[in-house]
Write an enzyme that holds these catalytic residues in place. Structure first.
Site, mmCIF file in Angstrom:
data_model
loop_
_atom_site.group_PDB
_atom_site.id
_atom_site.type_symbol
_atom_site.label_atom_id
_atom_site.label_comp_id
_atom_site.label_asym_id
_atom_site.label_seq_id
_atom_site.Cartn_x
_atom_site.Cartn_y
_atom_site.Cartn_z
ATOM 1 N N GLU A 159 0.795 -1.230 0.000
ATOM 2 C CA GLU A 159 0.000 0.000 0.000
ATOM 3 C C GLU A 159 0.829 1.283 0.000
ATOM 4 O OE1 GLU A 159 -2.826 0.002 3.230
ATOM 5 O OE2 GLU A 159 -4.163 -1.311 2.129
ATOM 6 N N GLU A 373 -5.847 -8.270 0.345
ATOM 7 C CA GLU A 373 -6.511 -8.033 1.631
ATOM 8 C C GLU A 373 -7.975 -7.736 1.383
ATOM 9 O OE1 GLU A 373 -4.894 -5.054 4.339
ATOM 10 O OE2 GLU A 373 -2.859 -5.587 3.713
#
Ligand code: NOJ
Length: 467
Positions: A159, A373
């Site tokens: 991320e 995720e």
């Protein structure tokens, strides 16, 4: 490899504990958590102590039917100090994890950095330090040479978009700044990190693949007018394009660079030699985290502001104030009155999984995607045996999975899915009360007792029916 992998995910700082054991150096998160800046005093020093419980945790994954495990390596466990000397005990820890995975036929999907930069890099300017990409490439080279094909899926950075945003826009992650110039620099350096790490990776001719993990989907809007379309474009300039374009396409969109400069951001740190490396070193697959939607509208307030909901609501009451972000003249977050928010003000909108996967596939030539995720944070209570009936999480996961599988059916090249998280763990500044795990961890218990939740058994059944 199987057509579809099913697993769950963790990250080093969030689960390992053992923050200074066996020669590990400090990371910026160790430093931050032990400093006055950490208002709650809560740390990841011990967390669920995966460092000493990995055998039990991996066994439970296998018993659940999971055939892949996403975890991250702590850079400062491998290279504790600035001198670059490799800590053999650090390598041995991850060798042990890989042994355990092999024992159960679990495929490792390994992230090289998940927020926890070594403190010695932090001291030099962290992600804004001009030497960060070379230091990162050196550390990655050590990992590639040592672990080689034992790790079939490598991820450079987790991320970068969210990490850069929290570090330099909201300021809730170390180094706790609000500085758009530093945000731009950080984003660029992260793209250099990925490209330089891939350059090392390719030299070894491994059979493994390499990617990076994006934290949000493309921006979207409720209305389809020229102004709204422009806001969507600007939000993508902020959250998506500076990350996905160089990593997948190998270049930046010149129009985006121009618009960024018009906002007063100095891009003179961009160097032709870096751009050449990016061009030659793109990723094999994209990891896509899916939680909620980037819903935007034109910025009418003229305000630049970044708001997150993780201060002062660790008491179990939650609140419905929405997370928001706004850049003057570009975009601001919108609110759909027809959707619900979770306790941290994030929209629950399962269809976003479909849009994200389809649009990303379209824009990026049907790149191989792993949903690295997907999960639901909750305040939870367990019974006297530690059992949690987390029906809300089951509903969340099954609704998102419906749309993910539909995207796969409709042509998105989705190869794997990971529930966040394998077990309860440290949730950054939300501490330990916000839980995501398929397995409950009793933090009051000295042995940190693990108990599978209802969602664990639901996932077991789901995997069985989809394998
Ligand atoms: C994204 C991050 O990768 C992870 O570290 C975090 O805990 C989860 N989302 C949940 O917010």
């Amino acid at each position: 490899m199987k057509d579809m992998l099913w697993g769950s995910a963790t990250a080093a700082y969030q689960c390992e504990g053992a923050w200074n054991e066996d020669g590990k150096g400090a990371s910026i998160w160790d430093e931050f958590c032990h400093s006055d800046k950490n208002e709650t005093g809560i740390t990841g020093d011990i967390s669920c102590d995966f460092y000493h419980h990995y055998k039990e945790d991996i066994r439970m994954m296998a018993e659940c039917g999971q055939n892949t495990f996403r975890f991250s390596i702590s850079w400062s466990r491998i290279i504790p100090k600035e001198d670059g000397v490799v800590n053999e005990a650090g390598l041995a820890f991850y060798d042990n994890i890989l042994d355990e995975c092999e024992k159960y036929g679990i495929i490792p999907n390994v992230t090289l950095i998940h927020y926890d930069l070594p403190d010695y890099i932090g001291a030099k300017g962290g992600w804004c330090y001009p030497g960060v990409a070379d230091a990162f490439a050196y550390y990655c080279k050590v990992c590639f040479e040592h672990f080689g094909n034992r790790i079939p899926l490598y991820v450079t950075i987790n991320e970068p978009n969210h990490n850069a945003y929290c570090n330099y826009c909201v300021g809730n992650y170390p180094p706790n700044e609000t500085n758009l110039q530093h945000y731009a620099r950080c984003c660029y350096n992260m793209a250099c990190c990925t490209a330089k790490a891939i350059r090392e990776f390719r030299k070894l001719h491994l059979t493994s693949k390499i990617g990076f993990v994006q934290g949000c989907g493309p921006a979207t809007s409720l209305l389809d007018t020229p102004e709204y379309r422009q806001a969507v474009k600007y939000c993508n300039y902020f959250c998506r394009d500076p990350f996905l374009d160089p990593a997948i396409l190998g270049y930046y969109n010149p129009e985006m660079l121009e618009e960024i400069q018009k906002k007063g951001i100095d891009l003179s740190f961009m160097k032709q030699e870096d751009l050449d490396i990016m061009k030659e070193n793109t990723i094999d697959f994209l990891g896509q985290n899916i939680y909620s939607r980037m819903l935007v509208k034109p910025n009418t307030s003229g305000i630049t502001a970044f708001v997150v909901n993780n201060k002062g609501n660790n008491d179990g009451t939650g609140n419905t104030r929405r997370e928001s972000r706004a850049i003057s003249g570009w975009f601001e977050f919108d609110r759909d009155p027809n959707t619900v928010l979770n306790k941290w003000g994030r929209e629950i909108y399962p269809q976003c999984a479909y849009t994200t996967l389809m649009e990303t596939s379209r824009r990026y030539h049907n790149i191989e995607i792993y949903v690295t995720e997907n999960g639901h944070g909750m305040y939870e209570t367990c019974d006297e045996n530690g059992y949690v009936e987390d029906d809300e999480r089951i509903e969340f996961l099954s609704n998102y999975l419906y749309w993910i599988l539909k995207a796969k059916e409709d042509g998105a090249n989705v190869k794997g899915y990971y529930v966040w998280s394998t077990m309860d763990l440290y949730s950054w500044i939300n501490g330990y009360k916000k839980r995501y795990g398929l397995v409950h961890v009793d933090y009051e218990d000295k042995q940190l007792k693990r108990t599978p939740k209802k969602s664990y058994y639901w996932y077991q059944e789901f995997i069985k029916n989809h394998s």
